[in-house]
Motif scaffolding. Structure first.
Motif, short mmCIF file in Angstrom:
data_model
loop_
_atom_site.label_atom_id
_atom_site.label_comp_id
_atom_site.label_asym_id
_atom_site.label_seq_id
_atom_site.Cartn_x
_atom_site.Cartn_y
_atom_site.Cartn_z
N THR A 189 0.91 -1.22 -0.18
CA THR A 189 0.06 0.08 0.00
C THR A 189 0.80 1.37 -0.01
O THR A 189 0.40 2.13 -0.64
CB THR A 189 -0.83 -0.12 1.35
OG1 THR A 189 -1.80 -1.15 0.98
CG2 THR A 189 -1.72 1.22 1.19
N ALA A 190 2.05 1.29 0.76
CA ALA A 190 2.88 2.26 0.91
C ALA A 190 3.48 2.63 -0.57
O ALA A 190 3.51 3.56 -1.05
CB ALA A 190 3.92 2.23 1.86
N LEU A 191 3.81 1.68 -1.44
CA LEU A 191 4.37 1.51 -2.44
C LEU A 191 3.44 2.26 -3.48
O LEU A 191 3.72 3.03 -4.42
CB LEU A 191 4.85 0.21 -3.09
CG LEU A 191 5.56 0.29 -4.24
CD1 LEU A 191 6.90 1.29 -4.37
CD2 LEU A 191 6.05 -1.07 -4.80
N VAL A 192 2.27 1.79 -3.46
CA VAL A 192 1.08 2.45 -4.25
C VAL A 192 1.08 3.93 -4.16
O VAL A 192 0.92 4.55 -5.15
CB VAL A 192 -0.19 1.57 -4.07
CG1 VAL A 192 -1.27 2.33 -4.62
CG2 VAL A 192 -0.20 0.05 -4.75
N ASP A 193 1.02 4.21 -2.75
CA ASP A 193 0.92 5.52 -2.38
C ASP A 193 2.06 6.43 -3.09
O ASP A 193 2.01 7.58 -3.39
CB ASP A 193 0.85 5.86 -1.26
CG ASP A 193 -0.58 5.52 -0.64
OD1 ASP A 193 -1.63 5.33 -1.40
OD2 ASP A 193 -0.96 5.16 0.71
N ALA A 194 3.27 5.61 -3.23
CA ALA A 194 4.42 6.60 -3.46
C ALA A 194 4.56 6.45 -5.02
O ALA A 194 5.00 7.56 -5.62
CB ALA A 194 5.79 5.83 -3.02
N LEU A 195 4.19 5.51 -5.75
CA LEU A 195 3.91 5.46 -7.41
C LEU A 195 2.85 6.59 -7.78
O LEU A 195 2.94 6.80 -8.91
CB LEU A 195 3.76 3.96 -7.84
CG LEU A 195 4.83 3.16 -7.55
CD1 LEU A 195 4.45 1.58 -7.90
CD2 LEU A 195 6.05 3.54 -8.52
N ALA A 196 1.81 6.46 -6.92
CA ALA A 196 0.55 7.44 -7.51
C ALA A 196 0.06 8.32 -6.34
O ALA A 196 -0.83 8.05 -5.52
CB ALA A 196 -0.58 6.54 -7.89
N PRO A 197 0.76 9.48 -6.02
CA PRO A 197 0.74 10.13 -4.78
C PRO A 197 -0.82 10.91 -4.98
O PRO A 197 -1.30 11.10 -3.90
CB PRO A 197 1.62 11.15 -4.85
CG PRO A 197 2.22 11.03 -6.27
CD PRO A 197 1.89 9.77 -6.91
N HIS A 250 -5.92 7.69 -3.89
CA HIS A 250 -6.65 7.77 -2.61
C HIS A 250 -5.94 6.69 -1.52
O HIS A 250 -6.13 5.77 -1.92
CB HIS A 250 -8.03 7.47 -2.74
CG HIS A 250 -8.89 7.62 -1.27
ND1 HIS A 250 -8.91 6.43 -0.56
CD2 HIS A 250 -9.37 8.73 -0.55
CE1 HIS A 250 -9.49 6.88 0.68
NE2 HIS A 250 -9.77 8.41 0.76
N SER A 251 -5.26 7.33 -0.74
CA SER A 251 -4.55 6.38 0.38
C SER A 251 -5.52 5.24 0.89
O SER A 251 -6.48 5.77 1.37
CB SER A 251 -3.72 7.24 1.40
OG SER A 251 -3.09 6.28 2.32
N ALA A 252 -5.19 4.16 1.08
CA ALA A 252 -5.85 3.34 1.70
C ALA A 252 -5.69 3.60 3.15
O ALA A 252 -6.70 3.06 4.25
CB ALA A 252 -5.45 1.58 1.59
N ASN A 253 -4.40 4.33 3.66
CA ASN A 253 -4.19 4.50 5.08
C ASN A 253 -5.25 5.61 5.54
O ASN A 253 -5.61 5.87 6.72
CB ASN A 253 -3.05 4.45 5.37
CG ASN A 253 -2.21 3.36 5.34
OD1 ASN A 253 -2.62 2.33 5.53
ND2 ASN A 253 -0.79 3.36 5.30
N LEU A 254 -5.27 6.56 4.64
CA LEU A 254 -5.86 7.79 5.00
C LEU A 254 -7.10 7.80 4.51
O LEU A 254 -7.45 7.93 3.19
CB LEU A 254 -5.09 8.97 4.38
CG LEU A 254 -5.48 10.41 4.74
CD1 LEU A 254 -5.33 10.69 6.00
CD2 LEU A 254 -4.90 11.55 3.97
N LEU A 255 -8.18 7.74 5.48
CA LEU A 255 -9.46 7.63 5.21
C LEU A 255 -10.34 8.89 4.74
O LEU A 255 -11.09 8.99 3.74
CB LEU A 255 -10.36 6.88 6.31
CG LEU A 255 -9.72 5.48 6.64
CD1 LEU A 255 -10.42 4.84 7.95
CD2 LEU A 255 -10.02 4.43 5.41
#
Length: 161
Positions: free
Chosen positions: A63-71, A74-79
């Motif tokens: 999930t962190a890698l997805v957030d880094a690749l596509a800033p 919508h982050s799964a961590n940040l609701l």
């Protein structure tokens, strides 16, 4: 330029492998394991069958890698974030956490941070509004709501080993 070529292959007993061929004819694969882990592999350009890199990621790392690749993703961590300055975040409790096996009230989360744990996700179950006597377990995902500072402090407390 054309659309990227993505294919998937079921891997019985393991999960699914996704293969991407880039416009530069480089091959990257991701194995989505049944346990939620991911294995990211990149192959040599001169020999597409020779793996140059293989990294196994936990679901949180993926999930962190997805957030880094596509800033903008919508982050799964940040609701959510509101104009009131409140955020809701998913925080995973490690099996090595100091709080593994202890009750939620022992964390003094609300007193120490002002943040609230509004739900706990455990395996395929959601436990809304956990009470102070709720026993935490490694692998639990806690849904924490509060100010950015409060949620960050909550993450630090929950990360204690």
């Amino acid at each position: 330029m054309g659309a990227p070529r993505l294919s998937s292959t079921p891997l019985p007993g393991i999960g699914v492998r996704y293969d991407l061929t880039t416009r530069e004819q480089r091959r990257i694969s991701v194995v989505a394991h049944r346990d939620g882990a991911r294995t990211l592999s990149a192959y040599r350009q001169d020999d597409p069958d020779a793996c140059a890199l293989s990294v196994r990621l936990t679901s949180g790392e993926a999930t962190a890698l997805v957030d880094a690749l596509a800033p903008d993703h919508h982050s799964a961590n940040l609701l959510s974030t509101t104009e009131l300055g409140l955020v809701a975040e998913r925080i995973e409790l490690a099996s090595t956490s100091h709080w593994n096996g202890r009750v939620l009230g022992d964390t003094r989360m609300r007193t120490e941070t002002g943040a609230s744990i509004v739900a706990v996700l455990r395996r395929a179950e959601a436990i809304p509004s956990p009470t102070p006597d709720f026993r935490l377990a490694g692998g639990d995902t806690l849904i924490v709501i509060g100010t950015r500072e409060g949620v960050d402090t909550a993450a630090a407390i929950l990360g204690r080993e």
